[in-house]
Motif scaffolding. Structure first.
Motif, PDB file in Angstrom:
ATOM      1  N   MET A   1     -15.768 -15.919 -10.884  1.00 38.99           N
ATOM      2  CA  MET A   1     -14.795 -15.889 -11.955  1.00 38.99           C
ATOM      3  C   MET A   1     -14.344 -17.305 -12.285  1.00 38.99           C
ATOM      4  O   MET A   1     -14.262 -17.672 -13.442  1.00 38.99           O
ATOM      5  CB  MET A   1     -13.612 -15.016 -11.546  1.00 38.99           C
ATOM      6  N   GLN A   2     -14.044 -18.064 -11.252  1.00 42.10           N
ATOM      7  CA  GLN A   2     -13.587 -19.444 -11.444  1.00 42.10           C
ATOM      8  C   GLN A   2     -14.612 -20.239 -12.243  1.00 42.10           C
ATOM      9  O   GLN A   2     -14.258 -20.954 -13.190  1.00 42.10           O
ATOM     10  CB  GLN A   2     -13.352 -20.098 -10.091  1.00 42.10           C
ATOM     11  N   GLU A   3     -15.869 -20.101 -11.895  1.00 42.22           N
ATOM     12  CA  GLU A   3     -16.931 -20.844 -12.574  1.00 42.22           C
ATOM     13  C   GLU A   3     -17.103 -20.387 -14.018  1.00 42.22           C
ATOM     14  O   GLU A   3     -17.248 -21.198 -14.925  1.00 42.22           O
ATOM     15  CB  GLU A   3     -18.245 -20.664 -11.807  1.00 42.22           C
ATOM     16  N   ILE A   4     -17.043 -19.092 -14.237  1.00 37.13           N
ATOM     17  CA  ILE A   4     -17.183 -18.552 -15.602  1.00 37.13           C
ATOM     18  C   ILE A   4     -16.064 -19.053 -16.500  1.00 37.13           C
ATOM     19  O   ILE A   4     -16.293 -19.434 -17.645  1.00 37.13           O
ATOM     20  CB  ILE A   4     -17.209 -17.010 -15.568  1.00 37.13           C
ATOM     21  N   LEU A   5     -14.844 -19.078 -15.976  1.00 35.61           N
ATOM     22  CA  LEU A   5     -13.695 -19.531 -16.765  1.00 35.61           C
ATOM     23  C   LEU A   5     -13.603 -21.041 -16.875  1.00 35.61           C
ATOM     24  O   LEU A   5     -12.843 -21.558 -17.690  1.00 35.61           O
ATOM     25  CB  LEU A   5     -12.403 -18.971 -16.165  1.00 35.61           C
ATOM     26  N   GLY A   6     -14.369 -21.741 -16.034  1.00 28.18           N
ATOM     27  CA  GLY A   6     -14.379 -23.190 -16.094  1.00 28.18           C
ATOM     28  C   GLY A   6     -13.198 -23.851 -15.409  1.00 28.18           C
ATOM     29  O   GLY A   6     -12.868 -24.998 -15.705  1.00 28.18           O
TER      30      GLY A   6
ATOM     31  N   VAL B   1      -9.541 -22.965  -7.697  1.00 31.67           N
ATOM     32  CA  VAL B   1      -9.427 -21.518  -7.569  1.00 31.67           C
ATOM     33  C   VAL B   1      -7.972 -21.069  -7.745  1.00 31.67           C
ATOM     34  O   VAL B   1      -7.709 -19.953  -8.183  1.00 31.67           O
ATOM     35  CB  VAL B   1     -10.031 -21.017  -6.239  1.00 31.67           C
ATOM     36  N   THR B   2      -7.026 -21.939  -7.433  1.00 34.46           N
ATOM     37  CA  THR B   2      -5.617 -21.564  -7.585  1.00 34.46           C
ATOM     38  C   THR B   2      -5.276 -21.280  -9.051  1.00 34.46           C
ATOM     39  O   THR B   2      -4.440 -20.426  -9.339  1.00 34.46           O
ATOM     40  CB  THR B   2      -4.682 -22.655  -7.036  1.00 34.46           C
ATOM     41  N   THR B   3      -5.927 -21.971  -9.958  1.00 28.68           N
ATOM     42  CA  THR B   3      -5.722 -21.699 -11.390  1.00 28.68           C
ATOM     43  C   THR B   3      -6.228 -20.307 -11.730  1.00 28.68           C
ATOM     44  O   THR B   3      -5.549 -19.531 -12.404  1.00 28.68           O
ATOM     45  CB  THR B   3      -6.443 -22.750 -12.245  1.00 28.68           C
ATOM     46  N   THR B   4      -7.406 -19.972 -11.244  1.00 33.99           N
ATOM     47  CA  THR B   4      -7.983 -18.647 -11.482  1.00 33.99           C
ATOM     48  C   THR B   4      -7.097 -17.568 -10.887  1.00 33.99           C
ATOM     49  O   THR B   4      -6.851 -16.531 -11.518  1.00 33.99           O
ATOM     50  CB  THR B   4      -9.395 -18.573 -10.876  1.00 33.99           C
ATOM     51  N   GLU B   5      -6.596 -17.798  -9.682  1.00 41.26           N
ATOM     52  CA  GLU B   5      -5.722 -16.820  -9.032  1.00 41.26           C
ATOM     53  C   GLU B   5      -4.455 -16.576  -9.834  1.00 41.26           C
ATOM     54  O   GLU B   5      -3.967 -15.450  -9.911  1.00 41.26           O
ATOM     55  CB  GLU B   5      -5.363 -17.289  -7.619  1.00 41.26           C
ATOM     56  N   ARG B   6      -3.932 -17.611 -10.437  1.00 47.69           N
ATOM     57  CA  ARG B   6      -2.721 -17.468 -11.252  1.00 47.69           C
ATOM     58  C   ARG B   6      -2.974 -16.508 -12.411  1.00 47.69           C
ATOM     59  O   ARG B   6      -2.173 -15.633 -12.703  1.00 47.69           O
ATOM     60  CB  ARG B   6      -2.276 -18.832 -11.762  1.00 47.69           C
ATOM     61  N   TYR B   7      -4.109 -16.681 -13.080  1.00 50.34           N
ATOM     62  CA  TYR B   7      -4.429 -15.822 -14.219  1.00 50.34           C
ATOM     63  C   TYR B   7      -4.729 -14.393 -13.788  1.00 50.34           C
ATOM     64  O   TYR B   7      -4.337 -13.448 -14.462  1.00 50.34           O
ATOM     65  CB  TYR B   7      -5.609 -16.390 -15.014  1.00 50.34           C
ATOM     66  N   THR B   8      -5.426 -14.211 -12.687  1.00 48.13           N
ATOM     67  CA  THR B   8      -5.727 -12.848 -12.251  1.00 48.13           C
ATOM     68  C   THR B   8      -4.468 -12.145 -11.774  1.00 48.13           C
ATOM     69  O   THR B   8      -4.342 -10.932 -11.927  1.00 48.13           O
ATOM     70  CB  THR B   8      -6.805 -12.827 -11.155  1.00 48.13           C
ATOM     71  N   HIS B   9      -3.501 -12.888 -11.220  1.00 46.40           N
ATOM     72  CA  HIS B   9      -2.230 -12.289 -10.812  1.00 46.40           C
ATOM     73  C   HIS B   9      -1.479 -11.777 -12.042  1.00 46.40           C
ATOM     74  O   HIS B   9      -0.982 -10.660 -12.060  1.00 46.40           O
ATOM     75  CB  HIS B   9      -1.376 -13.307 -10.053  1.00 46.40           C
ATOM     76  N   VAL B  10      -1.419 -12.580 -13.085  1.00 46.20           N
ATOM     77  CA  VAL B  10      -0.744 -12.176 -14.322  1.00 46.20           C
ATOM     78  C   VAL B  10      -1.440 -10.966 -14.927  1.00 46.20           C
ATOM     79  O   VAL B  10      -0.796 -10.009 -15.325  1.00 46.20           O
ATOM     80  CB  VAL B  10      -0.691 -13.344 -15.334  1.00 46.20           C
TER      81      VAL B  10
END
Length: 40
Positions: free
Chosen positions: A1-6, A10-19
Motif C-alpha cells: 500500500m505504501q509503495e502504491i500510494l508513493g 509507512v507512518t504516513t500510510t498508517e495515518r491514512y488507513t486509520h482515518v
C-alpha cells in the motif's frame, strides 16, 4: 500500500488507513441505524 500510494514512510500510510477505518466504521453505523433503527 505504501509503495502504491508513493509514501516515503509507512507512518504516513498508517495515518491514512486509520482515518479510512474510522470513516468505514461511521458509515456502517449510520447504515445500520437507517436499516435497523436506533438501539438507544
Amino acid at each position: 500500500m505504501q509503495e502504491i500510494l508513493g509514501h516515503a514512510r509507512v507512518t504516513t500510510t498508517e495515518r491514512y488507513t486509520h482515518v479510512a477505518g474510522l470513516q468505514v466504521k461511521d458509515a456502517s453505523e449510520r447504515i445500520g441505524t437507517a436499516v435497523w433503527g436506533d438501539d438507544d
